[in-house]
Every structure is written in C-alpha cells, then in structure tokens.
Design an enzyme around this catalytic site. Structure first.
Site, PDB file in Angstrom:
ATOM      1  N   ALA A 185      -1.693 -11.150  -2.014  1.00 10.67           N
ATOM      2  CA  ALA A 185      -0.802 -10.028  -1.714  1.00 10.67           C
ATOM      3  C   ALA A 185      -0.392 -10.104  -0.247  1.00 10.67           C
ATOM      4  O   ALA A 185      -0.613  -9.188   0.536  1.00 10.67           O
ATOM      5  CB  ALA A 185      -1.503  -8.709  -2.019  1.00 10.67           C
ATOM      6  N   CYS A 190      10.834  -3.568  -9.191  1.00 10.91           N
ATOM      7  CA  CYS A 190      10.230  -2.267  -8.862  1.00 10.91           C
ATOM      8  C   CYS A 190       9.905  -1.470 -10.110  1.00 10.91           C
ATOM      9  O   CYS A 190       8.791  -0.996 -10.295  1.00 10.91           O
ATOM     10  CB  CYS A 190      11.171  -1.467  -7.969  1.00 10.91           C
ATOM     11  SG  CYS A 190      10.603   0.218  -7.673  1.00 10.91           S
ATOM     12  N   GLU A 196      -3.422  -1.162  -2.848  1.00  6.98           N
ATOM     13  CA  GLU A 196      -3.332  -0.416  -4.105  1.00  6.98           C
ATOM     14  C   GLU A 196      -4.085  -1.130  -5.230  1.00  6.98           C
ATOM     15  O   GLU A 196      -4.815  -0.500  -6.004  1.00  6.98           O
ATOM     16  CB  GLU A 196      -1.863  -0.198  -4.485  1.00  6.98           C
ATOM     17  CG  GLU A 196      -1.180   0.833  -3.613  1.00  6.98           C
ATOM     18  CD  GLU A 196       0.293   1.013  -3.896  1.00  6.98           C
ATOM     19  OE1 GLU A 196       0.959   1.708  -3.106  1.00  6.98           O
ATOM     20  OE2 GLU A 196       0.796   0.456  -4.903  1.00  6.98           O
ATOM     21  N   ALA A 247      11.823   0.130  -2.072  1.00  5.16           N
ATOM     22  CA  ALA A 247      12.766   0.539  -3.106  1.00  5.16           C
ATOM     23  C   ALA A 247      13.734   1.604  -2.605  1.00  5.16           C
ATOM     24  O   ALA A 247      14.949   1.528  -2.847  1.00  5.16           O
ATOM     25  CB  ALA A 247      12.011   1.050  -4.330  1.00  5.16           C
ATOM     26  N   GLU A 250      22.218  -9.266 -14.699  1.00  9.39           N
ATOM     27  CA  GLU A 250      20.761  -9.221 -14.679  1.00  9.39           C
ATOM     28  C   GLU A 250      20.195 -10.307 -15.585  1.00  9.39           C
ATOM     29  O   GLU A 250      20.605 -10.422 -16.739  1.00  9.39           O
ATOM     30  CB  GLU A 250      20.264  -7.841 -15.130  1.00  9.39           C
ATOM     31  CG  GLU A 250      18.745  -7.697 -15.183  1.00  9.39           C
ATOM     32  CD  GLU A 250      18.040  -8.079 -13.890  1.00  9.39           C
ATOM     33  OE1 GLU A 250      17.301  -9.080 -13.901  1.00  9.39           O
ATOM     34  OE2 GLU A 250      18.253  -7.397 -12.872  1.00  9.39           O
ATOM     35  N   GLY A 287      14.880  -4.174 -12.607  1.00 10.94           N
ATOM     36  CA  GLY A 287      14.323  -5.092 -11.617  1.00 10.94           C
ATOM     37  C   GLY A 287      12.814  -5.038 -11.501  1.00 10.94           C
ATOM     38  O   GLY A 287      12.111  -4.447 -12.318  1.00 10.94           O
ATOM     39  N   ILE A 347       0.647  -3.330  -1.337  1.00 11.43           N
ATOM     40  CA  ILE A 347       0.363  -3.969  -2.623  1.00 11.43           C
ATOM     41  C   ILE A 347      -1.112  -4.333  -2.732  1.00 11.43           C
ATOM     42  O   ILE A 347      -1.784  -3.991  -3.711  1.00 11.43           O
ATOM     43  CB  ILE A 347       1.252  -5.215  -2.824  1.00 11.43           C
ATOM     44  CG1 ILE A 347       2.719  -4.816  -2.952  1.00 11.43           C
ATOM     45  CG2 ILE A 347       0.818  -5.998  -4.068  1.00 11.43           C
ATOM     46  CD1 ILE A 347       3.684  -5.994  -2.957  1.00 11.43           C
ATOM     47  N   GLY A 348      -1.636  -5.022  -1.735  1.00 14.32           N
ATOM     48  CA  GLY A 348      -3.028  -5.434  -1.762  1.00 14.32           C
ATOM     49  C   GLY A 348      -3.985  -4.264  -1.806  1.00 14.32           C
ATOM     50  O   GLY A 348      -4.958  -4.252  -2.576  1.00 14.32           O
ATOM     51  N   HIS A 372       0.534  29.130   1.526  1.00 14.76           N
ATOM     52  CA  HIS A 372      -0.929  29.046   1.557  1.00 14.76           C
ATOM     53  C   HIS A 372      -1.491  29.407   0.192  1.00 14.76           C
ATOM     54  O   HIS A 372      -1.052  30.383  -0.410  1.00 14.76           O
ATOM     55  CB  HIS A 372      -1.481  30.006   2.607  1.00 14.76           C
ATOM     56  CG  HIS A 372      -2.976  30.070   2.634  1.00 14.76           C
ATOM     57  ND1 HIS A 372      -3.735  29.074   3.229  1.00 14.76           N
ATOM     58  CD2 HIS A 372      -3.851  30.975   2.116  1.00 14.76           C
ATOM     59  CE1 HIS A 372      -5.020  29.392   3.093  1.00 14.76           C
ATOM     60  NE2 HIS A 372      -5.117  30.544   2.429  1.00 14.76           N
TER      61      HIS A 372
END
EC number: 1.8.1.4
Length: 463
Positions: free
Chosen positions: A267, A40, A186, A317, A32, A38, A183-184, A442
């Site tokens: 985005a 996400c 949100e 993800a 890494e 990462g 993405i855009g 319910h």
C-alpha cells in the site's frame, strides 16, 4: 458518432463530469473498459467502507458488555460474508450510477479509449474490434492503479495490492501491510479487528505521515493498543515467496528483522494511468508523471482536458469530482473560480477516524505564522463518553494576527463527518472567534470544534 463531450473513464471524476455536462445541455458519451463507477466505487472508497463497517460492528459485539448488553455465545467474523456484502454494496452503487447515466441521457461506450492524432477517440472493444468517436471536447479521467515497488513485486497471490485485499478467498492468519497512508492503515485496522495478526511497516517516522504529528502519534498508539505491530522508520528490503509463507525482511533503526506472513499487502501509493491513452499522439504533455494542465484542466492539446489522479493535486475521489464539475462548467462558458487545493479535506476511516484540512502546526510555523493552537480531547466530551468513544481530540490552528483558520486536525469517532465544518469555515474566511460564537448542539462530537477554538483563545469551558 458525434458528441459535445467524450469522457474517458467513469470514476468519480469522469462520471460526475459527464452528468454535469449533460445538465448543461451537452450530448455526452463516456468510455469505460471495466465497471461503471471506476476504482473508487468498485474497488476503493465504497467497498472498503463496507468492510470497515463490518469490522466496527464486530468490535461492538465483542464489547457489548461495556454497554450493558449480554450476548450468549461468542461473535465470530464470517470473512466470506463480509467480502460478499462489500461486493454487493459496490455493485448496488455501480447500478445507481448507470441509472443516473440513463436519466441524463449519457451514452456508455464500452471499451478502452485512446486519443488519436486528430483528437478523436479510438475505442477498442473487448474482442479487439475498434471504432472511432468524435467530440468537440474530450476529458481524460483514467484514474490510477496500485503503485509497484521493484523490491515488492505484486503477484496477486502472496504479495497483493488493495484490489485483491478486497476479494481474498479466505482470511489470512498473518499479514504484513507495507505503507501506512489511508489505504494501508484502513486495511491494517480491518484485518486486525477480525483476528488477523497484522504488522504495519512505514518508512517514515509516524503512521499516516502526511497528517499533523500529534494525530499520527495518537493513531500509532491506538493501533498498538489494538494489537497491530507498528514498525515506523522501517523499510522492506526483500521478500521471499518460495515457501508456504512470505518471508519479509524489514530494515529498522536497530537492524534487520525477518517476518513471516501469509499475505503481504503493498500500500505504497498509486501510479496514474497515463500509458496507452494517446497522449503523445494528441500532443498532450506530461510533467513529473502527471498530465500537464492549466487551472481549468485544459491540457497542452486544444479541447483536450484531464482531471483526477492523472493530474497534479491530491489523488482523492472528492477532488476528482470537484475538478470534473469545474472543468465542464468552464467548457460551457460559465464563470468559475479555480479549485483551492489548500482547502481539501483528507480522511482516513480507521477506528479512530482521522480527518484534516489545511496546514499542520509544523507547516504553519515554517510558513512564518504566529499561531494560536487549541486542542479539545474527546475524553472531555459528554457525547463521546456516552458513546464509549473517548479516544482522540480536535486540534485547531489559527493565525494569531487575523484569526484565520490555518488548519484543523482531528482523530476520533465520526471526525470524517465533522471536518466539513472547517472546510466551509475556511472557504468563508471565518475567524476563530466566529467559530467560538457559533452555537453547537449538545451533546455532540462536533462541540469539540467549538471547544478547541475556545481553547486556542483561552476561553474553553470544559477542560
């Protein structure tokens, strides 16, 4: 250093694959170059959900009187504190993954990994020093980055990607968001909810254009109601960053319009990280911009595998994690079945939330199915009324002949939690009648699933 498995990349594909491999008795190393977990975990799924929760709480406070609560004074959004909280949440999750690595005896190799001709892994450290590690198998899980358009070059200041949108120094007064996928949408919701004047530009005719058309139109209406300027069927043709503000030229069906904004968020999708990781040297073939793999993620190079955003399939993800587990179990010699990519849930965490799995109504018709379609509005749900969240609906699509669940499309509060029921139902080949006869608690939002199924078969009670 010799390993049974080297994983390049510690995102939700890589770290999950590494942990599963360790559980199966392999000696595992993971390479890494940045934060463990990462994009996400550090710059995507997790910190954005933290910001969205802050926005949701802010909206609750602003509508407290609707719930019989009086608050002295006006609630204010502390942008810096929201950003700090999201960074703290991400950092905590990253430490959690580091703990899991120690627990499972996974060795972290810091640096940038690259395949060599003999299928070893060359790791370049931050200072430029290189070391070579060997493994019986290598999994490439290098993920993706924000896609750049020629007419919308990101400078990290006035034209930004999702990463910078998570760490701005101050809240912009005005923002243009280009692209209305998850993405855009949100980010448009988040910034609008805390007081930024947001314009959302989408090239196609509806926001979240991959969703069922009825859901897309409902979200578009919700966005407009909340104050977002939604421009569908529109295209950004040029941007001018020379002044204090960005001048964005948008081509619409009615002509061109120039919008001024403090920030433009691009985005428009992602680009896989397949450059400079030694694909050509190792004999790994690429097809249509993705690494070519078989149904168990074996590349064209023996003992080299690839998962996640760099291979064909949904760039999500949970898909990367599923691929990583399946890939490792196949390497270990277990009996596994290929992933069914038609049964992958998609979620957008706006308010209202959007969730879906399977075919849209249009796609099902085009595939030649005779359909039974049922919809149940949350306006008829007791739990939704009590929660003050009556917006949206559940829509289920069934094959008329066999009762198979072809698709589910939801928009409303908490539907990202509800969609898993239909994913499981499709996995188990459940029919519409079986969903109707499954007793739901319910009052819950999830009752809408049972009611939508009943609506498809003319058995619905509450509408």
């Amino acid at each position: 250093m010799n390993y049974d498995l080297i994983v390049i990349g510690s995102g939700p594909g890589g770290y999950v694959a590494a942990i599963r491999a360790s559980q199966l008795g392999m000696k595992v190393g993971i390479v890494e170059k940045a934060e463990i977990g990462g994009v996400c975990l550090n710059w995507g799924c997790i910190p954005t959900k933290s910001l969205l929760k802050s926005a949701q709480v802010f909206e609750y406070l602003n509508h407290a009187q609707d719930y019989g609560i009086s608050i002295d004074g006006k609630a204010t959004a502390d942008f810096s504190a929201m950003i700090k909280r999201s960074r703290d949440v991400a950092a905590g999750m990253s430490k959690g993954v580091q703990f899991l690595f120690k627990k499972n005896k996974i060795e972290v190799i810091e640096g940038t990994g690259k395949l060599t001709k003999d299928k070893k892994v060359e790791v370049t450290k931050s200072g430029g020093k290189k070391e070579t590690v060997e493994a019986k198998n290598v999994i490439l899980a290098t993920g993706a980055r924000s896609r750049q358009l020629p007419n919308l070059p990101q400078d990290g200041k006035k034209i930004i990607g999702y990463r910078k949108a998570l760490s701005l120094d101050k809240q912009p007064e005005t923002m243009v968001v280009v692209g209305s996928g998850a993405i855009g949408s949100e980010f448009a919701y988040f910034y609008n909810s805390i007081g930024t004047k947001v314009t959302l530009v989408e090239y196609l005719d509806n926001v979240v254009p991959l969703e069922d058309e009825e859901v897309s139109k409902q979200l578009g209406r919700s966005f407009k109601k909340s104050g977002i300027k939604v421009m569908t069927g529109s295209e950004v043709t040029s941007v001018d960053t020379t002044g204090d503000k960005v001048k964005v030229v948008v081509k619409t069906k009615k002509g061109e319009e120039t919008i001024e904004a403090d920030i433009v968020l691009s985005a428009v999708g992602i680009a896989p990280n397949i450059e400079d990781i030694g694909l050509e040297e190792a004999g790994v073939e690429v097809e249509k911009g993705r690494v070519k793999v078989d149904e168990y993620y074996q590349t064209t190079a023996k003992n080299v595998y690839a998962i996640g955003d760099i291979v064909p399939g949904q760039a999500l993800a949970h898909v990367a994690s599923a691929e990583g587990i399946l890939c490792v179990e196949k390497i270990a010699g277990m009996e596994v079945e290929p992933l069914n990519y038609s049964n992958i849930p998609a979620c957008t965490y706006t308010t209202p939330e959007v969730a879906s799995v399977g075919m849209s109504e249009k796609a099902a018709k085009e595939a030649g199915y005779e359909l039974k379609v049922g919809k149940f509005p949350f306006s008829a749900s007791g739990k939704a009324s009590a929660a003050g969240q009556k917006e949206g609906f559940v829509k289920l699509i069934f094959d008329d002949k066999y009762g198979e669940v072809l698709g589910a499309h939801m928009i409303g509060a908490n539907v990202t939690e509800i969609i898993a029921e239909i994913v499981a139902a499709r996995k188990l080949e459940t029919t519409g009648h079986e969903i109707i006869k499954t007793v739901h608690p319910h009052p819950t939002m999830s009752e809408a699933v049972m009611e939508a199924a009943a609506a498809a078969y003319d058995e619905v009670i509450h509408i």
